[in-house]
Design a protein around this motif. Structure first.
Motif, mmCIF file in Angstrom:
data_model
loop_
_atom_site.group_PDB
_atom_site.id
_atom_site.type_symbol
_atom_site.label_atom_id
_atom_site.label_comp_id
_atom_site.label_asym_id
_atom_site.label_seq_id
_atom_site.Cartn_x
_atom_site.Cartn_y
_atom_site.Cartn_z
ATOM 1 N N ALA A 243 0.724 10.488 -10.137
ATOM 2 C CA ALA A 243 -0.174 11.476 -10.746
ATOM 3 C C ALA A 243 -0.590 12.542 -9.738
ATOM 4 O O ALA A 243 -0.968 13.656 -10.119
ATOM 5 C CB ALA A 243 -1.409 10.780 -11.319
ATOM 6 N N ASP A 244 -0.523 12.202 -8.456
ATOM 7 C CA ASP A 244 -0.874 13.157 -7.401
ATOM 8 C C ASP A 244 0.360 13.813 -6.790
ATOM 9 O O ASP A 244 0.278 14.440 -5.730
ATOM 10 C CB ASP A 244 -1.683 12.454 -6.308
ATOM 11 C CG ASP A 244 -3.035 11.989 -6.809
ATOM 12 O OD1 ASP A 244 -3.607 12.682 -7.670
ATOM 13 O OD2 ASP A 244 -3.505 10.930 -6.355
ATOM 14 N N GLY A 245 1.506 13.631 -7.425
ATOM 15 C CA GLY A 245 2.713 14.301 -6.961
ATOM 16 C C GLY A 245 3.541 13.541 -5.948
ATOM 17 O O GLY A 245 4.479 14.097 -5.380
ATOM 18 N N PHE A 246 3.214 12.260 -5.710
ATOM 19 C CA PHE A 246 4.002 11.470 -4.769
ATOM 20 C C PHE A 246 5.206 10.855 -5.481
ATOM 21 O O PHE A 246 5.184 10.660 -6.700
ATOM 22 C CB PHE A 246 3.140 10.361 -4.155
ATOM 23 C CG PHE A 246 2.126 10.854 -3.165
ATOM 24 C CD1 PHE A 246 2.475 11.079 -1.844
ATOM 25 C CD2 PHE A 246 0.810 11.107 -3.556
ATOM 26 C CE1 PHE A 246 1.548 11.538 -0.926
ATOM 27 C CE2 PHE A 246 -0.123 11.556 -2.651
ATOM 28 C CZ PHE A 246 0.243 11.780 -1.323
ATOM 29 N N PRO A 247 6.263 10.533 -4.722
ATOM 30 C CA PRO A 247 7.444 9.907 -5.335
ATOM 31 C C PRO A 247 7.103 8.558 -5.967
ATOM 32 O O PRO A 247 6.171 7.867 -5.542
ATOM 33 C CB PRO A 247 8.409 9.730 -4.151
ATOM 34 C CG PRO A 247 7.933 10.696 -3.115
ATOM 35 C CD PRO A 247 6.457 10.784 -3.278
ATOM 36 N N GLU B 246 0.825 -1.208 0.000
ATOM 37 C CA GLU B 246 0.000 0.000 0.000
ATOM 38 C C GLU B 246 0.859 1.258 0.000
ATOM 39 O O GLU B 246 0.577 2.219 -0.716
ATOM 40 C CB GLU B 246 -0.919 0.000 1.223
ATOM 41 C CG GLU B 246 -1.763 1.259 1.381
ATOM 42 C CD GLU B 246 -2.767 1.470 0.265
ATOM 43 O OE1 GLU B 246 -3.175 2.622 0.039
ATOM 44 O OE2 GLU B 246 -3.129 0.472 -0.398
ATOM 45 N N VAL B 247 1.923 1.246 0.815
ATOM 46 C CA VAL B 247 2.762 2.438 0.921
ATOM 47 C C VAL B 247 3.688 2.583 -0.284
ATOM 48 O O VAL B 247 3.831 3.675 -0.842
ATOM 49 C CB VAL B 247 3.589 2.405 2.230
ATOM 50 C CG1 VAL B 247 4.538 3.604 2.292
ATOM 51 C CG2 VAL B 247 2.663 2.409 3.442
ATOM 52 N N PHE B 248 4.305 1.468 -0.699
ATOM 53 C CA PHE B 248 5.334 1.563 -1.735
ATOM 54 C C PHE B 248 4.936 0.956 -3.084
ATOM 55 O O PHE B 248 5.617 1.190 -4.081
ATOM 56 C CB PHE B 248 6.618 0.885 -1.247
ATOM 57 C CG PHE B 248 7.164 1.475 0.020
ATOM 58 C CD1 PHE B 248 7.689 2.754 0.030
ATOM 59 C CD2 PHE B 248 7.136 0.756 1.211
ATOM 60 C CE1 PHE B 248 8.194 3.318 1.201
ATOM 61 C CE2 PHE B 248 7.644 1.295 2.383
ATOM 62 C CZ PHE B 248 8.166 2.585 2.383
ATOM 63 N N ARG C 116 0.784 14.026 3.782
ATOM 64 C CA ARG C 116 -0.169 13.887 2.671
ATOM 65 C C ARG C 116 -0.477 12.422 2.387
ATOM 66 O O ARG C 116 -1.614 12.050 2.113
ATOM 67 C CB ARG C 116 0.399 14.535 1.399
ATOM 68 C CG ARG C 116 0.259 16.040 1.363
ATOM 69 C CD ARG C 116 0.310 16.565 -0.066
ATOM 70 N NE ARG C 116 1.530 16.176 -0.754
ATOM 71 C CZ ARG C 116 1.559 15.551 -1.931
ATOM 72 N NH1 ARG C 116 0.454 15.230 -2.551
ATOM 73 N NH2 ARG C 116 2.714 15.257 -2.499
ATOM 74 N N LEU C 117 0.550 11.575 2.469
ATOM 75 C CA LEU C 117 0.342 10.148 2.238
ATOM 76 C C LEU C 117 -0.543 9.554 3.325
ATOM 77 O O LEU C 117 -1.445 8.751 3.042
ATOM 78 C CB LEU C 117 1.685 9.421 2.197
ATOM 79 C CG LEU C 117 1.636 7.911 1.975
ATOM 80 C CD1 LEU C 117 0.910 7.576 0.674
ATOM 81 C CD2 LEU C 117 3.045 7.328 1.974
ATOM 82 N N ALA C 118 -0.303 9.933 4.574
ATOM 83 C CA ALA C 118 -1.137 9.440 5.671
ATOM 84 C C ALA C 118 -2.584 9.868 5.489
ATOM 85 O O ALA C 118 -3.514 9.080 5.705
ATOM 86 C CB ALA C 118 -0.591 9.955 7.007
ATOM 87 N N LEU D 228 5.611 5.122 7.268
ATOM 88 C CA LEU D 228 5.437 6.569 7.212
ATOM 89 C C LEU D 228 6.645 7.286 7.814
ATOM 90 O O LEU D 228 7.039 8.354 7.331
ATOM 91 C CB LEU D 228 4.155 6.978 7.940
ATOM 92 C CG LEU D 228 2.849 6.604 7.232
ATOM 93 C CD1 LEU D 228 1.650 6.947 8.114
ATOM 94 C CD2 LEU D 228 2.730 7.311 5.884
ATOM 95 N N HIS D 229 7.224 6.711 8.863
ATOM 96 C CA HIS D 229 8.444 7.293 9.434
ATOM 97 C C HIS D 229 9.548 7.321 8.386
ATOM 98 O O HIS D 229 10.261 8.334 8.246
ATOM 99 C CB HIS D 229 8.903 6.484 10.643
ATOM 100 C CG HIS D 229 10.298 6.827 11.091
ATOM 101 N ND1 HIS D 229 10.591 7.935 11.850
ATOM 102 C CD2 HIS D 229 11.483 6.205 10.840
ATOM 103 C CE1 HIS D 229 11.892 7.990 12.073
ATOM 104 N NE2 HIS D 229 12.459 6.956 11.473
ATOM 105 N N LEU D 230 9.702 6.233 7.641
ATOM 106 C CA LEU D 230 10.752 6.178 6.631
ATOM 107 C C LEU D 230 10.475 7.168 5.503
ATOM 108 O O LEU D 230 11.394 7.853 5.023
ATOM 109 C CB LEU D 230 10.879 4.760 6.085
ATOM 110 C CG LEU D 230 12.008 4.516 5.080
ATOM 111 C CD1 LEU D 230 13.350 4.934 5.667
ATOM 112 C CD2 LEU D 230 12.038 3.048 4.667
#
Length: 326
Positions: free
Chosen positions: A38-42, A30-32, A188-190, A174-176
């Motif tokens: 498209a939403d600006g995440f890495p 889910e995280v990676f 933003r990811l959270a 999320l910490h990483l």
């Protein structure tokens, strides 16, 4: 000299062993493994690997077909191991691949009982780590040199990350993300995942019997919400207790029951998070950041910031300026 950890998480390899826990693997996916560019995440190249590239059983009873053998592990920025039975043998190629990843400076992470796999690879010796509270004593017996923090939701020790049970894997991920890409991206990811960007306290809040909310003993959530909006304001436990309509002693007991930590520790953690965001996103001086984050003086900010983040405020700001895209 220990290699510096990667400044990106462009390549992530999750190693699935037989009887892999589906939720814990799903946390990593889910995280990676979800494309949010498209939403600006890495961007992340996420690969599920097995020892030989063949299918494995899941703990839930169905089979899992991987994307690759251990090949992608050799170049991954992050190598992660989901929960694994604490006494199950680990294939030698997996242990070798984990050791090689750690030696070249890649992030190596476990979710829940995946810590036993890292321990079998010798990666927990003389390092701080954690696992699910039910397994902490067994992990310590098997790996007496490991410095286990049984009450922590997750532990970050250099390029080694370990987390407690199930949802604590989300906290560690999320910490990483926060460590590599900054607080704004992690927050933003959270929000996108509908989870807290940071949970305070430790596993004790889930082990102990919680105190129920009743008309006579209401939840402290309104007080916590008020605190989040007034982090710059000096406040005492007596003042918070009065706001909650409790005696200071009762308030302190209920606060620990609900958050797993003391009011002072919780408030300090929230102020450090605010300071991180201000250092990343503004040009405020360290003195101004200290004031707006509620520390009052730069020296106090430096003390708590260095202790919790492992870097000085100026050093932290410089790191994220270096990582900012051109």
């Amino acid at each position: 000299m220990t290699p510096r950890p990667p400044s990106t998480l462009a390549s992530v390899a999750a190693i699935a062993l037989n009887d892999v826990a589906v939720f814990e693997l799903g946390v990593l996916a889910e995280v990676f493994g979800t494309d949010r560019t498209a939403d600006g995440f890495p961007a992340h190249r996420f690969t599920v690997c097995t020892a030989d590239g063949g299918p494995v059983r899941t703990k839930s009873g169905f089979g899992l077909t991987p994307q690759a053998d251990l090949g992608p592990v050799a170049e991954a920025d992050l190598v992660a191991v989901p929960a694994h039975h604490s006494r199950a043998p680990v294939p030698t190629p997996v242990l070798d691949a984990l050791r090689a990843a750690a030696e070249r400076g890649a992030y190596v992470m476990s979710v829940c009982s995946g810590a036993f796999v890292l321990g079998a690879a010798g990666l927990l010796d003389d390092r701080e780590c954690t696992t699910h509270w039910r397994h902490a004593e067994q992990l310590q017996r098997l790996h007496p040199r490991a410095r286990i923090r049984p009450n922590s939701l997750y532990v970050s020790d250099g390029n080694l990350l370990t987390s407690a049970g199930t949802a604590a894997g989300i906290d560690a991920c999320l910490h990483l993300v926060r460590q590599v890409y900054g607080s704004a991206v992690a927050t933003r990811l959270a929000r996108r995942m509908v989870v807290p960007p940071h949970r305070d306290g430790g596993q004790a809040q889930y082990v102990e019997t919680p105190i129920p909310s009743t008309p006579e003993a209401p939840t402290l959530e309104p007080v916590l919400e008020w605190l989040m909006g007034h982090l710059a304001r000096p406040v005492t436990v007596d003042q918070l207790a009065a706001r909650a309509g409790m005696s200071p002693r009762t308030f302190a007991r209920r606060f620990r029951a609900e958050t797993g930590t003391t009011p002072h520790d919780w408030l300090t953690g929230q102020r450090v998070l605010l300071a991180r965001r201000l250092l990343e996103e503004t040009r405020l001086s360290v003195e101004e950041v200290a004031d707006q984050a509620g520390f009052g003086e730069a020296a106090t900010l430096r003390h708590h910031f260095t202790r919790r983040v492992g870097a000085t405020p100026n050093g932290y700001r410089s790191t994220f300026r270096e990582r900012a895209p051109a």
